[in-house]
Design a protein around this motif. Sequence first.
Motif, mmCIF file in Angstrom:
data_model
loop_
_atom_site.group_PDB
_atom_site.id
_atom_site.type_symbol
_atom_site.label_atom_id
_atom_site.label_comp_id
_atom_site.label_asym_id
_atom_site.label_seq_id
_atom_site.Cartn_x
_atom_site.Cartn_y
_atom_site.Cartn_z
ATOM 1 N N SER A 94 0.765 -1.300 -0.066
ATOM 2 C CA SER A 94 -0.070 0.013 0.056
ATOM 3 C C SER A 94 0.998 1.207 0.179
ATOM 4 O O SER A 94 0.650 2.218 -0.520
ATOM 5 C CB SER A 94 -0.914 -0.017 1.204
ATOM 6 O OG SER A 94 -0.319 0.091 2.246
ATOM 7 N N LYS A 95 2.222 1.158 0.604
ATOM 8 C CA LYS A 95 2.832 2.331 0.697
ATOM 9 C C LYS A 95 3.410 2.503 -0.750
ATOM 10 O O LYS A 95 3.597 3.788 -1.241
ATOM 11 C CB LYS A 95 4.082 2.202 1.775
ATOM 12 C CG LYS A 95 3.748 2.164 3.065
ATOM 13 C CD LYS A 95 5.128 2.382 3.840
ATOM 14 C CE LYS A 95 5.108 2.842 5.252
ATOM 15 N NZ LYS A 95 6.185 2.775 5.811
ATOM 16 N N LYS A 96 3.677 1.557 -1.391
ATOM 17 C CA LYS A 96 4.149 1.656 -2.950
ATOM 18 C C LYS A 96 3.274 2.030 -3.632
ATOM 19 O O LYS A 96 3.438 3.020 -4.655
ATOM 20 C CB LYS A 96 4.657 -0.056 -3.289
ATOM 21 C CG LYS A 96 6.187 -0.421 -2.549
ATOM 22 C CD LYS A 96 6.531 -1.609 -3.412
ATOM 23 C CE LYS A 96 7.839 -2.042 -2.496
ATOM 24 N NZ LYS A 96 8.263 -3.242 -3.219
ATOM 25 N N LEU A 97 2.137 1.249 -3.525
ATOM 26 C CA LEU A 97 0.728 1.858 -4.359
ATOM 27 C C LEU A 97 0.525 3.638 -4.135
ATOM 28 O O LEU A 97 0.421 4.606 -5.021
ATOM 29 C CB LEU A 97 -0.367 1.152 -4.019
ATOM 30 C CG LEU A 97 -1.445 1.455 -5.005
ATOM 31 C CD1 LEU A 97 -1.122 1.209 -6.296
ATOM 32 C CD2 LEU A 97 -2.677 0.576 -4.527
ATOM 33 N N LEU A 98 0.678 3.991 -2.981
ATOM 34 C CA LEU A 98 0.378 5.442 -2.556
ATOM 35 C C LEU A 98 1.503 6.337 -3.127
ATOM 36 O O LEU A 98 1.400 7.267 -3.814
ATOM 37 C CB LEU A 98 0.432 5.603 -0.881
ATOM 38 C CG LEU A 98 0.019 6.950 -0.463
ATOM 39 C CD1 LEU A 98 -1.145 7.519 -0.878
ATOM 40 C CD2 LEU A 98 0.087 6.978 0.977
#
Length: 117
Positions: free
Chosen positions: A5-9
């Motif tokens: 989710s951090k990467k996606l964000l």
Amino acid sequence: MWIKSKKLLLLLVLSLLYLFVPSISYSYADVVLTDKEAQELMSEIQQSKKDLTELKNQLNEAETQLNDVKSTYEEQKKSYETQLKEERKKSTEAKIFAGSASASTLILSVVLFIVLL
């Protein structure tokens, strides 16, 4: 999951920034001059070239005059130094003559004094 989710964000934020980059980047504008404006610019450039040439000539003349003044100064300096040396010689000779004259006068005075006694 948290890492994904951090990467996606991060990917989402970067893609949003990328959308605004073209508007933030350097702007280019085409400049179109009319014939009259171009002629005016060319005449200004030519006048500047003429002025620059005149200033260069004036600079050359000033340098020539400066060199003339320097050479005249050097000649006068040598002349004054020569005159000063000659005057010092004359002064030294006059002092020697005055000293010898006073010494001889003193000797003659002493001899006359002895003779007259």
